[in-house]
Each structure stands twice: as C-alpha cells, then as structure tokens.
Design an enzyme around this catalytic site. Sequence first.
Site, PDB file in Angstrom:
ATOM      1  N   ASP A 163       0.914  -1.124   0.157  1.00  0.00           N
ATOM      2  CA  ASP A 163      -0.094  -0.063  -0.063  1.00  0.00           C
ATOM      3  C   ASP A 163       0.900   1.363  -0.013  1.00  0.00           C
ATOM      4  O   ASP A 163       0.502   2.382   0.782  1.00  0.00           O
ATOM      5  CB  ASP A 163      -0.876  -0.057   1.190  1.00  0.00           C
ATOM      6  CG  ASP A 163      -1.932   1.273   1.546  1.00  0.00           C
ATOM      7  OD1 ASP A 163      -2.431   1.665   0.290  1.00  0.00           O
ATOM      8  OD2 ASP A 163      -2.358   1.477   2.319  1.00  0.00           O
ATOM      9  N   GLU A 412       3.628  -7.542   7.681  1.00  0.00           N
ATOM     10  CA  GLU A 412       2.493  -8.421   7.428  1.00  0.00           C
ATOM     11  C   GLU A 412       2.484  -9.549   6.305  1.00  0.00           C
ATOM     12  O   GLU A 412       1.932  -9.575   5.407  1.00  0.00           O
ATOM     13  CB  GLU A 412       1.233  -7.359   6.945  1.00  0.00           C
ATOM     14  CG  GLU A 412       0.808  -6.442   7.736  1.00  0.00           C
ATOM     15  CD  GLU A 412      -0.306  -5.631   7.324  1.00  0.00           C
ATOM     16  OE1 GLU A 412      -0.906  -5.546   6.273  1.00  0.00           O
ATOM     17  OE2 GLU A 412      -0.880  -5.190   8.474  1.00  0.00           O
ATOM     18  N   TYR A 468      -6.984  -3.652  12.709  1.00  0.00           N
ATOM     19  CA  TYR A 468      -7.826  -2.296  12.052  1.00  0.00           C
ATOM     20  C   TYR A 468      -9.178  -2.631  12.659  1.00  0.00           C
ATOM     21  O   TYR A 468     -10.325  -2.438  11.765  1.00  0.00           O
ATOM     22  CB  TYR A 468      -7.692  -2.298  10.697  1.00  0.00           C
ATOM     23  CG  TYR A 468      -6.276  -1.586  10.381  1.00  0.00           C
ATOM     24  CD1 TYR A 468      -6.111  -0.327  10.290  1.00  0.00           C
ATOM     25  CD2 TYR A 468      -5.340  -2.325  10.129  1.00  0.00           C
ATOM     26  CE1 TYR A 468      -4.842   0.314   9.946  1.00  0.00           C
ATOM     27  CE2 TYR A 468      -3.956  -1.660   9.809  1.00  0.00           C
ATOM     28  CZ  TYR A 468      -3.921  -0.497   9.561  1.00  0.00           C
ATOM     29  OH  TYR A 468      -2.750   0.257   9.588  1.00  0.00           O
ATOM     30  N   GLU A 505       0.612  -0.909  13.952  1.00  0.00           N
ATOM     31  CA  GLU A 505      -0.305   0.114  13.326  1.00  0.00           C
ATOM     32  C   GLU A 505      -1.642  -0.141  13.942  1.00  0.00           C
ATOM     33  O   GLU A 505      -2.034  -1.447  14.180  1.00  0.00           O
ATOM     34  CB  GLU A 505      -0.345  -0.706  11.797  1.00  0.00           C
ATOM     35  CG  GLU A 505       0.883  -0.443  10.858  1.00  0.00           C
ATOM     36  CD  GLU A 505       0.741  -1.069   9.228  1.00  0.00           C
ATOM     37  OE1 GLU A 505      -0.311  -0.986   9.186  1.00  0.00           O
ATOM     38  OE2 GLU A 505       1.776  -1.380   8.876  1.00  0.00           O
TER      39      GLU A 505
HETATM   40  C1  BDP Z   1      -1.416  -2.478   6.206  1.00  0.00           C
HETATM   41  C2  BDP Z   1      -0.243  -2.230   5.580  1.00  0.00           C
HETATM   42  C3  BDP Z   1       0.113  -0.634   5.643  1.00  0.00           C
HETATM   43  C4  BDP Z   1      -0.975  -0.115   5.014  1.00  0.00           C
HETATM   44  C5  BDP Z   1      -2.058  -0.262   6.098  1.00  0.00           C
HETATM   45  C6  BDP Z   1      -3.253   0.521   5.348  1.00  0.00           C
HETATM   46  O1  BDP Z   1       0.984  -2.662   6.691  1.00  0.00           O
HETATM   47  O2  BDP Z   1       1.173  -0.664   4.582  1.00  0.00           O
HETATM   48  O3  BDP Z   1      -0.968   1.082   4.586  1.00  0.00           O
HETATM   49  O4  BDP Z   1      -2.465  -1.527   6.433  1.00  0.00           O
HETATM   50  O5  BDP Z   1      -4.384  -0.331   5.035  1.00  0.00           O
HETATM   51  O6  BDP Z   1      -1.970  -3.747   5.668  1.00  0.00           O
HETATM   52  O7  BDP Z   1      -3.561   1.642   5.827  1.00  0.00           O
END
Ligand code: BDP
Length: 599
Positions: A163, A412, A468, A505
């Site tokens: 991404d 990831e 997330y 993240e």
């Molecule tokens: C994760 C990745 C990251 C993406 C993020 C997203 O590690 O590179 O930018 O999610 O979706 O999958 O914002």
Amino acid sequence: MLYPIATESRVVVDLSGIWKFMIDKEVEHIEVSQPLPTNEVVAVPASFNDQALSKEIREHNGYIWYEKEFKVATALRNERLVLRFGSATHEAWVYLNGKEITHHKGGFTPFEVEINDFLADGANRLTVRLSNLLDYTTLPVGNYSEEKDENGRTIRKVDENFDFFNYAGLHRPVKIYTTPRDYIEDIVIVPEVDLASKKADVKIAVKTAGTFDEVRVTILDEDGNQVAQASGNDLNIPIENVKLWQPLNAHLYTAKVEGIKSGESIDVYEEAFGVRKVEVKSGKFLINGQHFYFKGFGKHEDTFVQGRGLNEAYNVLDINLMKDMGANSFRTSHYPYSEEMMRLCDREGIVVIDETPAVGLFHGFGFDLSGKNAAATWSELKTKEAHEQVITELIDRDKNHACVVMWSIANEPASHIEGAYEYFEPLFNLARELDPQNRPCTLVNILMATPKEDKTSDLVDVIALNRYYGWYLQNGDLEAAEKETRKELLEWQEKYPDKPIMYTEYGADTVAGFHSAYGEPFSEEYQEDYYRMNSKVFDEIPNFVGEQLWNFADFQTKFGIMRVQGNKKGVFTRSREPKMVVRYLKDRWTNIPHFGYKK
Ligand code: BDP
C-alpha cells in the site's frame, strides 16, 4: 558499511544536483559509451516520478537512465576513490565512461565501488541504468506482468503488492569519497554496560585493508574530551561512570579510529555510538533496565515532489513534531530509511524499530481483505534469496546505531498460512547470528494471523500487531471494535505471558477538514474516537508495551478504490498539518512516561 564522512584523511564529493534523465521506452538500444540521447533533467536525490509533470514518466514501469558528468581534482587522484550510492531503487547497473563498474539489486541499502581504474583525465561520464520493476523474487513484492503493444514494444506493469506508491530513482545521495590506499574498512561497536556500577565495556572491532603498524581507538565524549584510548583491532575498552544513551536524552560517544604507520596517522574515521542496554524479559521491553513504553508511529519516506527521496528538512520537522507530541519512537515501515535519518535518530534519542523491505509477502494482497489468495503465498513467492540479502545488508549498515532497538524482519506476511514458520525460521536465525548487538527481532503481524492462526509467534521476541478493528473490520462501530480488540489482546497475553505485545499499526482513514456530528468514518471526530477506544483497551493489558499508530502522515499509494489521493490515515496531512486527533494524542503521550508505564 561505513557512512562516508570527511575526516583528516578523507574527502567527500557530493554528486547531488541536476542529472540527465530519460525513461527507457525499449525501442532503441542505449549505447552507454555515448552521452544519453536526452535533454531531460532530474534532481538527485529524489524520486523521478513527481518531477516531470508527465503521466508517462510518473507511471513508467521498466528501465530509467541517469547521467552525470564530474571531474576529480588532481590532488585526489592518488587516493583510493570510492563511488557510493545511498540507495538506487530498485536495481542499478552503473557505468563509468562506458564501462560497467557495478550492479546492485535492492532499492533501500547502500553500495559502493572503487573507481580509480576507470577514471579518465578531465571529464568523466557516470551513467546509471535503473529498474523499478518488482516481482515475486524481489522485496518489496510486486505483481509483474508484460505484454507487447501493436508495434512489438514490451509494455511492463508492476501492480504493487503493498500500500504505497512505487516511487523510484536515485533516492539518496550519490557520493565519491576518498581514503588512503591503506584504510579503515569497517568498525563494529558493541557496548556492554553494567547498569549498577555504571561501567561499560565497549567492544570495538576494526577491519582494515592494507597494512598499519597500529590501529588506535580514542573514545571521546560529547564535549570532545578523551575518555579512553587503546590500540589493537579487537578491543575491549572500559568506560567508568558511563553516560547512557537514553530515549530522548541521547548521549553519543565517538570512537575515533586511526590507522597508524611509522608514527603517522594515515587514515582516520569517526563513528558515533551510544551506550545502552536493550532486553526483553518477562513480558516487558527494557531499555537500560527500565520498562520502556513505545509511543509513536509507523511512517513512510514520502513527501511532495521528492517522493521517497531524502528530504532532510522533513526528517527534522517530523522528529520535532514527534517530540512535541510526547512520542519517543517509530518503525521504518516498510523498508530501511536513509542513513541520514538513522544518524539523526541517534542524535535525537528517537527509538527505532528497523524494518527490512519485506512487505507484500502475501499472495494476492489487495484492498480486498478476504485474504482468499493467501494460501499460495509460500509456494508462489521466491523471495528467500532477496530476504537473506536485505537482512544482511541492513544489519551490516545499521549495526552500530544506538537508536535501533529491534529488527523487524517483515511487515504483514501471510504468517497464518502453512509454510510461514519454515520460511521465517532460517531468516530469524540469520538476523540473530549477524547482529553483533543481539537485538530483539520481530515480525509485524497481519490481522488474519490471530493467536490461533499465526504460525510464527514462537520466533518473535515481541508480538507486534497491525490491527484495524473499527476500520477494516466493524467500520463505524467502535463498541463492537472495542470488544474484538480486547478479546484478541487478552488471547495473546494469555498464550504468550512472557512476550511483550505492542501495536505497530492501527488507524482510520481521515479526510482533513471533514467533520461529523455523528462521528462518521473518515471524519476527524471518528479518528479521535477510534484512538480513544484503542487507548482504553491498551491500558488494560499488562504486557502491552507500546502503541505505534498508522500513520504519521498521509502518503501516496498505488491506485485503488479504497484510496483517494493516497492513504489518509495520517494524523498529519502529507504537508504535516495536524488533524484534530493530534491534540488528544499529545495529551495522552505527554502524560505517559517513557519508562515504567506498565509495571
Ligand atoms: C497495512 C499495511 C500498511 C497499509 C495499512 C493500511 O501494513 O502498509 O498502509 O495496512 O491499510 O496492511 O492503511
């Protein structure tokens, strides 16, 4: 590999500036013995993509040519002259006066070559052919395809398996540095400190080429005062009353290394180092014997116009923004950052998780989160060799940095798929074998790789999670997201009571200036509510040792229906204006001490 610096015995010539440039349309053979047939120019260091105002150039996949003329002062011609690239993305063939002098694959680590034998009197022509192609053998991983157009021309395509925008070019400085013919080749510094007695034993190994009567190492403190001195290639230098390198309170010593012949200092190099102790023990991450709490970010090297190119003003600004918010750390997601940034972090006391470019190790990674193609990952991808190379080059480059407290072997990967353990075990072994400072190692875990599904957690020292809940899952429903967050974190805590857990993240796309009385997704209110929800759960988990959110700033990505002008999960915009949530985070982080937050 040593960073090029000027010393009493060394000169550095910077080739940054304006270079000739062209994309290779693969219609005619480019004759490297001749000047490039182009009048286009490009600035170095920078990505080429955003400089040309041309869609064809910006989105070009394939080969790219750079050229620069330079002269070398006569006074330097008897020195050993080394041409060094901070990076060349992603593969480079380098020609000097029409002759290929080196080749390097991998877009985020430095490489160098001696050029004395290839220099001409007067003007020299340096030509670089780059490739920005990525496929199943490279890191990062790209989905590569090609076809012929109606004229028989090969059209290449890279669909990023990750991404961020596939910026390319000469991203970091290109320099020529000199050394004497007998020279210091490498220095390995391993400071071991006894915290109770404040005594350090600094192991310093110096690799030289040629002959010296003596290798002398002088340790200087920050004020330039001599602290110790010893002679030999393999030393153990004691420092009493040592001043520690602490997060946001960095003390840097300098090892001044001299190669001496007939009483004369022939070559001199100065390497900064910090004395600090990093440990993982009983579910905690310790720096200098105290429980450290990571507060900070996943980032990108990504700015307007420069793209992924070195931008030192932004680096300084970013660190100042971090400090202002009470942050103490970041991860070099998703590739090694510039050496200039690493040196700055040493200086500023910013704690760094240093990541390889191993991103996209997930077959068919896309904006479709079903992960339905992942099953083929470990049979389809052929990245083992590239992965060994990047681990080797990264550790070789960054081994002495005080700021680096942990290696991230990958971001990831499909670690929930059979075959992941077998793929990663030798890579973790390699990293542990290569790192003279024995730092902890981790792998950044994707949301499908839950405690039940993940195959690699036994390998990691720290459980580093990208989650997330409330964004890709339970979007708009923070109550449900909170339950899922708590449930999973408690599962990790129970399954691995001795491993620290952190988020590397978590985030929500947020359009700066979009507000909603209902706290709808994409609004600044939602971003704040999302972070508040996560903070609440983090504080309940005993082994939770850090929060690095996604992302420091908005950044450019590949095209896709989930991205409007890139990824908007920044807490700052791409030009570093704060979104509303920064006030909340600043308040939280300035109230969380760097040490002792989790007892
Ligand atoms: C994760 C990745 C990251 C993406 C993020 C997203 O590690 O590179 O930018 O999610 O979706 O999958 O914002």
